[in-house]
Design a protein around this motif. Structure first.
Motif, short mmCIF file in Angstrom:
data_model
loop_
_atom_site.label_atom_id
_atom_site.label_comp_id
_atom_site.label_asym_id
_atom_site.label_seq_id
_atom_site.Cartn_x
_atom_site.Cartn_y
_atom_site.Cartn_z
N PRO A 125 0.81 -1.22 0.00
CA PRO A 125 0.00 0.00 0.00
C PRO A 125 0.84 1.27 0.00
O PRO A 125 0.47 2.28 -0.61
CB PRO A 125 -0.82 -0.13 1.29
CG PRO A 125 -0.90 -1.60 1.55
CD PRO A 125 0.43 -2.13 1.10
N ILE A 132 -6.55 5.30 0.78
CA ILE A 132 -7.43 4.51 1.65
C ILE A 132 -8.70 5.29 1.95
O ILE A 132 -8.66 6.37 2.53
CB ILE A 132 -6.72 4.13 2.95
CG1 ILE A 132 -5.40 3.40 2.65
CG2 ILE A 132 -7.63 3.25 3.81
CD1 ILE A 132 -5.55 2.12 1.86
N LYS A 137 -4.16 1.68 6.42
CA LYS A 137 -3.25 1.53 5.30
C LYS A 137 -2.36 0.30 5.43
O LYS A 137 -2.00 -0.33 4.44
CB LYS A 137 -2.38 2.78 5.14
CG LYS A 137 -1.63 2.83 3.82
CD LYS A 137 -1.11 4.21 3.52
CE LYS A 137 -0.57 4.30 2.10
NZ LYS A 137 -0.15 5.65 1.73
N TYR A 181 -9.70 0.71 -0.65
CA TYR A 181 -8.88 1.73 -1.31
C TYR A 181 -9.53 2.21 -2.60
O TYR A 181 -10.36 1.50 -3.20
CB TYR A 181 -7.46 1.21 -1.59
CG TYR A 181 -7.38 -0.04 -2.43
CD1 TYR A 181 -7.36 0.00 -3.82
CD2 TYR A 181 -7.32 -1.30 -1.82
CE1 TYR A 181 -7.27 -1.15 -4.58
CE2 TYR A 181 -7.24 -2.46 -2.57
CZ TYR A 181 -7.20 -2.38 -3.96
OH TYR A 181 -7.13 -3.53 -4.71
#
Length: 799
Positions: A125, A132, A137, A181
């Motif tokens: 990520p 997000i 995250k 996300y």
């Protein structure tokens, strides 16, 4: 003063409506094409710009040599991760192992969908700068977690909050949603990553991964990195290039060379030939950039031609202005002002054309381009674009018209000159040279695509479907499913395979056989299949037999394609053995039981790769291959197959693919290029014909009195048509003679990138030449016949 110039310009536009329409519409189309191509190029060049650290992100690639030929790709061994973390960690901010993007069944409640995703390590990520929307995250820390895209969240949960909910993956693993996300845009390399599952879940639940942690010869993974700000891609590549070779003596014989391929090159420059980066989609960027400039040039040529052709109509005006004190600079500025007005009106029209056809252009180009209304940069570039086009289109007419001698003009003795038409003729030749070259190029592209489509594929792809079978629920059920599918009457045969019919997912090396040349390094496409594979796909058996239930020994049998036999140099291969070169932990030897015709399973433009097919004794296949019953309709067969599927796998969605459609997808990229080229070529021809129409109208008008005299003296319509048309036809013939060798040279070079390619035949040039002549004759004939059939009294009454 400028306001006065604009008034005069408007009056001239209204006074000459036909020529104004031709100028504005021609320029508008040319500018619209240029704008759309510009938006397409910007989208291509901005690929992956979504990722903030794009300049520091790379993927590890490797080149390996097989008998002196280098193969290059992103597949790497798992131990490389540990080697980089231990010895080179100071060079990297992130080192992220990843699986290949693959589809999984995702289930929540009564929702069951199929989505593509990856297994990736915890730092993914951060590496990808994921936005997000909800959750955390660092959502990949826990083994049984999953991060999903907003697109997937809406499909599974509607308006319900997904965080903390449990998704069943492939109907076997319960994973907790830790984050949602923002769906990654289409113009990114991860646009099909709809979920991310922790890497630690992957390596602990996939049985085949056991033991891969120290296997340098198992290139089954991907590795993404983000380098530190204080180093460069080249510097890191120089440090790690020999890591694989230095860590394993067995793979050292293939001379593996590791390197970093920057993210900026993934989309545009990912093609390699014998270890050398040779380009990729960047070639299309250059191609359409040149086409856009040429189309705009053709439109500007129209403006120049019609402006200079009508010079005698403006001569008196120029003479009067000069006689009352206007200098040449003022006249040049006036005519450039008129050019600016025409170009501005054309630009406004071009914007309207772009807005009208942008959706269609997106469908054609497989893009999601949005008109950049809010982009200050776009409007700044547009202003420069308008000024540049106005200057290019108006500079020659302005210089030419402002050069008239006022004494000659006002005395009535001004003549355009013997060679006044020469620049116009050169410009017409230029126009049609470009247009004809585009026609030839488009025909060659279409011919290459059709040539490859007509290539024998080595199996019968019609009436063949494949069903993904990658859930553990499919394990050991292949024979049962085959019986039920055939019993239902929907299929006449079924087999399994470890790869889809149109791809190869694995390659093998490390075998020995009788007669193997010393130092020979083989590279074989590897697929495990079930008994009825040859029968299901309709593959032609050249020698020996297929896998048979009558032979228990087939668990150690292998079938080769004809290219593999030639490649390996095996004489009388049936009954010969292929042995494991690893003498410490050898696998059982494989006996060659059959030779089959080559199957085109990778690029249809490349030679067929040497392939081996081994028997899948574990029934651990990735795909079911079904030959549909030709006696039933396709819909009826699919309905019966779905019923059998649901009876056995009620918790999995029924998913299938037609093999002929999957094969057709291999031509999509070239077909998009051909479709765009056809559209742009058609518009280029239209613009050229528009200018030719206006020029023919002017010539007919200029020779009105001559035509009247000739008619009175007995000239026929045919004679007059020939008189007005022959000059244009000669110009087009000259264009043909210039365009043909240029197009041949360029397209011959383009074809070199295809191993399996067509020849440029004479009929392509015949079609292009005859088409250009017919279009020219039709365009010119309208004005020529109109002038030839007019009443001579009307043209001579003032004499």
């Amino acid at each position: 003063m400028f306001k006065n110039y604009l008034k005069i310009a408007f009056r001239n536009l209204l006074k000459n409506k036909v020529y104004s329409f031709i100028n504005i519409s021609g320029l508008a189309i040319g500018m619209a094409v240029t704008i759309m191509i510009g938006l397409w190029i910007v989208d291509e060049l901005n690929f992956n710009n979504y990722f903030k650290d794009k300049a520091h992100i790379a993927q590890i690639y490797q080149s390996q040599e097989f008998n002196g030929v280098k193969g290059t790709g992103p597949a790497i061994p798992r131990p490389l991760e540990f080697a980089l973390r231990e010895g080179y960690k100071d060079n990297f901010k992130h080192i992220i192992m990843s699986s290949w993007t693959n589809s999984r069944y995702l289930k929540y409640g009564d929702k069951n969908i199929n989505r593509n995703g990856n297994f990736m390590q915890e730092g993914a990520p951060d590496l990808l700068n994921l936005n997000i929307i909800s959750g955390i995250k660092d959502g990949l820390k826990e083994k049984n977690s999953i991060m999903i895209s907003e697109y997937t969240a809406k499909a599974l949960f509607d308006s319900e909050n997904p965080i903390g909910k449990i998704i069943k993956v492939n109907n076997q693993d319960d994973l907790v949603v830790t984050a949602v996300y923002e769906t990654l845009p289409d113009n990114t390399s991860f646009n099909d990553t709809d979920f991310i599952i922790p890497w630690k879940h992957y390596i602990t639940t996939q049985g085949w991964l056991m033991g891969t942690a120290d296997q340098w010869g198992n290139n089954s993974f991907q590795l993404f990195v983000q380098i530190n700000d204080n180093t460069t891609m080249d510097a890191v590549t120089a440090k790690i290039k020999d890591v694989k070779k230095n860590n394993d003596k067995d793979v050292a014989q293939f001379n593996p060379q590791l390197f970093l391929l920057p993210m900026k090159d993934w989309h545009l420059r990912s093609n390699f030939e014998n270890g050398v980066q040779t380009g990729g989609r960047i070639e299309n960027v250059w191609l359409f950039g040149v086409i856009g400039l040429f189309v705009l040039l053709l439109a500007c040529i129209n403006f120049i031609n019609l402006s200079t052709a009508r010079s005698e109509k403006r001569a008196t005006e120029v003479g009067i202005r000069k006689s009352i004190g206007s200098n040449r600079g003022q006249l040049i500025f006036q005519f450039l002002s008129e050019s600016f007005l025409v170009v501005f009106l054309s630009f406004v029209s071009a914007i309207a054309i772009v807005l009208l056809f942008l959706n269609g252009f997106n469908n054609l180009a497989s893009k999601s381009i949005v008109f950049p209304w809010t982009s200050i940069q776009f409007w700044e570039i547009s202003l420069l674009f308008v000024l540049f086009t106005a200057f290019i289109a108006g500079s020659y007419p302005a210089l030419y018209l402002s050069s008239f001698n006022p004494v000659s003009v006002l005395k009535g003795t001004f003549k355009a000159g013997r060679f006044a038409a020469l620049p116009r003729k050169i410009l017409v030749v230029t126009q049609f040279t470009v247009s004809i070259a585009l026609i030839i190029g488009t025909l060659v592209v279409m011919s290459q695509i059709q040539f490859s489509k007509d290539r024998p594929v080595g199996y019968n792809k019609e009436g063949l479907i494949q069903i993904p079978a990658m859930s553990t629920e499919f394990l050991g059920k292949a024979d049962l499913m085959r019986e039920q599918f055939i019993a239902s009457g929907a299929a006449i045969e079924m087999s399994t395979s470890s790869s889809p019919t149109t791809e190869v997912w694995s390659n093998r090396a490390g075998y020995t056989w009788d007669g193997k040349p010393e130092g020979f390094q083989e590279d074989l496409a590897y697929t495990s299949v079930s008994y009825e594979f040859i029968e299901t796909l309709g593959i032609k058996l050249i020698a020996g037999r297929g896998f048979s239930r009558e032979f228990a020994s087939d668990s150690n049998a292998v079938i080769l394609n004809s290219t593999a036999v030639k490649y390996m140099g095996i004489q009388d291969p049936i009954g010969k053995y292929m042995r494991d070169a690893d003498t410490e932990n050898p696998e059982p030897p494989l006996i060659i039981v059959g030779i089959v015709e080559d199957m085109v399973v990778q690029s249809p433009y490349s030679p067929v790769k040497q392939a081996m097919y081994v028997f899948d004794s574990d029934q651990n296949a990735s795909y079911y291959n079904l030959r549909l019953n030709p006696k039933n309709s396709v819909s009826q067969n699919l309905e019966l197959i779905e019923k059998v599927f649901k009876n056995n796998f009620p918790n999995l969605p029924f998913d299938y693919q037609f093999v002929d459609q999957e094969y057709a997808d291999k031509f999509r990229s070239e077909e998009r290029v051909a479709s765009l080229a056809k559209v742009f070529t058609g518009l280029a021809i239209f613009i050229s014909c528009l200018g030719l129409f206006g020029l023919a109208a002017f010539v007919a008008e200029q020779r009105t009195k001559e035509i009247g005299v000739r008619k009175i003296l007995g000239a026929s319509v045919k004679n007059l048509w020939m008189l007005l048309s022959k000059d244009f036809i000669i110009l087009v013939i000259i264009s043909l003679l210039i365009a043909s060798p240029i197009a041949y040279y360029i397209m011959s070079h383009w074809l070199q990138k295809f191993s399996y390619r067509t020849n440029i035949s004479w009929d392509i040039f015949a079609i292009a030449c005859s088409g250009a002549l017919i279009i020219t004759i039709i365009t010119v004939s309208f004005q020529a016949i109109k002038a030839a059939t007019s009443n001579p009294v009307d043209s001579l009454r003032t004499e």
